[in-house]
Motif scaffolding. Structure first.
Motif, PDB file in Angstrom:
ATOM      1  N   LEU A 133      58.558  84.257  28.348  1.00 31.78           N
ATOM      2  CA  LEU A 133      58.001  84.729  29.623  1.00 31.78           C
ATOM      3  C   LEU A 133      56.552  84.263  29.796  1.00 31.78           C
ATOM      4  N   VAL A 134      55.760  84.429  28.750  1.00 29.52           N
ATOM      5  CA  VAL A 134      54.344  84.027  28.817  1.00 29.52           C
ATOM      6  C   VAL A 134      54.240  82.534  29.118  1.00 29.52           C
ATOM      7  N   ASN A 135      55.107  81.775  28.466  1.00 26.09           N
ATOM      8  CA  ASN A 135      55.117  80.333  28.674  1.00 26.09           C
ATOM      9  C   ASN A 135      55.397  80.001  30.143  1.00 26.09           C
ATOM     10  N   GLU A 136      56.436  80.624  30.704  1.00 26.61           N
ATOM     11  CA  GLU A 136      56.797  80.361  32.110  1.00 26.61           C
ATOM     12  C   GLU A 136      55.683  80.823  33.054  1.00 26.61           C
ATOM     13  N   MET A 137      55.099  81.969  32.772  1.00 28.16           N
ATOM     14  CA  MET A 137      54.026  82.480  33.635  1.00 28.16           C
ATOM     15  C   MET A 137      52.807  81.550  33.565  1.00 28.16           C
ATOM     16  N   SER A 138      52.493  81.086  32.373  1.00 23.94           N
ATOM     17  CA  SER A 138      51.334  80.192  32.220  1.00 23.94           C
ATOM     18  C   SER A 138      51.560  78.904  32.999  1.00 23.94           C
ATOM     19  N   LYS A 139      52.791  78.374  32.924  1.00 30.41           N
ATOM     20  CA  LYS A 139      53.101  77.139  33.656  1.00 30.41           C
ATOM     21  C   LYS A 139      52.922  77.341  35.160  1.00 30.41           C
ATOM     22  N   ALA A 140      53.155  78.588  35.613  1.00 31.31           N
ATOM     23  CA  ALA A 140      53.022  78.891  37.047  1.00 31.31           C
ATOM     24  C   ALA A 140      51.589  79.302  37.402  1.00 31.31           C
ATOM     25  N   GLY A 141      50.671  79.164  36.435  1.00 32.94           N
ATOM     26  CA  GLY A 141      49.254  79.437  36.714  1.00 32.94           C
ATOM     27  C   GLY A 141      48.857  80.891  36.583  1.00 32.94           C
ATOM     28  N   MET A 142      49.704  81.715  35.947  1.00 36.48           N
ATOM     29  CA  MET A 142      49.384  83.153  35.790  1.00 36.48           C
ATOM     30  C   MET A 142      48.778  83.405  34.411  1.00 36.48           C
ATOM     31  N   ASN A 143      47.983  84.479  34.317  1.00 35.71           N
ATOM     32  CA  ASN A 143      47.372  84.853  33.034  1.00 35.71           C
ATOM     33  C   ASN A 143      48.228  85.904  32.352  1.00 35.71           C
ATOM     34  N   ALA A 144      48.741  85.560  31.162  1.00 33.22           N
ATOM     35  CA  ALA A 144      49.592  86.515  30.434  1.00 33.22           C
ATOM     36  C   ALA A 144      49.534  86.240  28.946  1.00 33.22           C
ATOM     37  N   GLN A 145      49.672  87.309  28.175  1.00 34.61           N
ATOM     38  CA  GLN A 145      49.819  87.176  26.725  1.00 34.61           C
ATOM     39  C   GLN A 145      50.798  88.232  26.227  1.00 34.61           C
TER      40      GLN A 145
END
Ligand SMILES: NC(=O)C1=CN([C@@H]2O[C@H](COP(=O)(O)OP(=O)(O)OC[C@H]3O[C@@H](n4cnc5c(N)ncnc54)[C@H](OP(=O)(O)O)[C@@H]3O)[C@@H](O)[C@H]2O)C=CC1
Ligand SMILES: O=C(CO)[C@@H](O)[C@H](O)[C@@H](O)C(=O)O
Length: 254
Positions: free
Chosen positions: A53-65
């Motif tokens: 999930l973090v990987n997909e969110m990061s690719k979409a420009g979102m901040n997540a860990q």
């Protein structure tokens, strides 16, 4: 004349913790908060799912860990929140259902469902509030409850009891923490398509029951929750606390 200004739905600069983010409603809430600008910590037990999930969110420009977390483990939860907090926003979507006729309920099932849905939710909410109180910060805490907090259901005595209980502690916490600017609310969804509801929708007679009861004539999707969570997390709901936001397609209207 001076026109009133619409309060912001943006969450830039806010830190959010979403528990139960590896699947279903929690995953959708994590995306919604991140899209609104929050830095989102996604938590659950399945670390691989969180990392994907973090990987997909990061690719979409979102901040997540990702943060591994077993919400049923109160001691571990307190420690994790103390280490990684304070969080301005909590969404707790970690939850469990084991459906059976009330006369067949086992103590083990009761303890497992109540241990996560009530005790786990209570102590997670308390842990995030403790961090905010210590830091002298306001915040907004949201538990994903259920329409079963307002009604009962066949085979759902334990599950419905746990969700009614969540409403009780939410109202009490809202009363206690309001003066500190900490808001506490629930979202009460109807049946939403997720892994949790497979056990229901795999049975045609149960699916028919759900479809008949939802006045808007369709079963819910996780997208139906995303706008509501941003509303409750943001200044758009600045005077909303101690309440339950029904997203039930009209199920509880009669
Ligand atoms: N789907 C529906 O129709 C409705 C659901 N709800 C409520 O919404 C919440 C989410 O349900 P839904 O998204 O459908 O279900 P899912 O089964 O899709 O997701 C449940 C989430 O909870 C997490 N979880 C389970 N046990 C624990 C634990 N001990 N510690 C931390 N996380 C845990 C799971 O992650 P992992 O396994 O990785 O730990 C997963 O991320 C629940 O509280 C449910 O009662 C309310 C109304 C309707
Ligand atoms: O809360 C729910 C519906 O209002 C759902 O989570 C169900 O109870 C779910 O556990 C199911 O019955 O499939």
């Amino acid at each position: 004349m001076t026109l009133p200004k619409t309060p912001s739905f943006r969450l830039d600069g806010k830190r959010a913790l979403v528990a139960g983010a590896s699947s279903g409603i929690g995953l959708a809430c994590a995306v919604a908060l991140a899209e609104a600008g929050a830095d989102v910590t996604v938590a659950a037990r399945r670390v691989e799912a969180l990392e994907e999930l973090v990987n997909e969110m990061s690719k979409a420009g979102m901040n997540a860990q990702a943060m591994p977390l077993d919400v049923a483990d109160v001691t571990a939860t307190q420690a994790a929140v103390a280490t990684h907090g304070p969080f301005d926003i909590l969404v707790n979507s970690a939850g469990l259902a084991r459906h059976a006729p009330a006369v067949d309920t086992t103590e083990e099932d009761f303890d497992a469902v109540a241990g996560l849905n009530v005790k786990g939710a209570y102590f997670l909410t308390r842990a995030v509030a403790r961090g905010l109180l210590d830091a002298g910060k306001p915040g907004t805490l949201i538990n994903i409850s259920s329409q079963m907090a307002k009604v009962g259901g066949i085979d759902r005595a334990v599950y419905a009891a746990t969700k009614h209980a969540v409403e009780g502690f939410t109202k009490s916490m809202a009363i206690e923490w309001g003066k500190h600017g900490i808001r506490v609310n629930t979202i009460c969804p109807t049946f939403i398509v997720t892994p949790l509801t497979r056990q229901t929708f795999d049975r045609p007679e149960r699916r028919a029951w759900v479809e008949e009861k939802i006045k808007l004539g369709r079963i819910g999707e996780v997208e139906d929750i995303m706008g509501a969570v941003v509303f409750l997390a943001s200044d758009a709901s600045a005077l909303v606390t101690g309440t339950a936001l029904m997203i039930d397609g009209g199920w509880t209207a009669d």
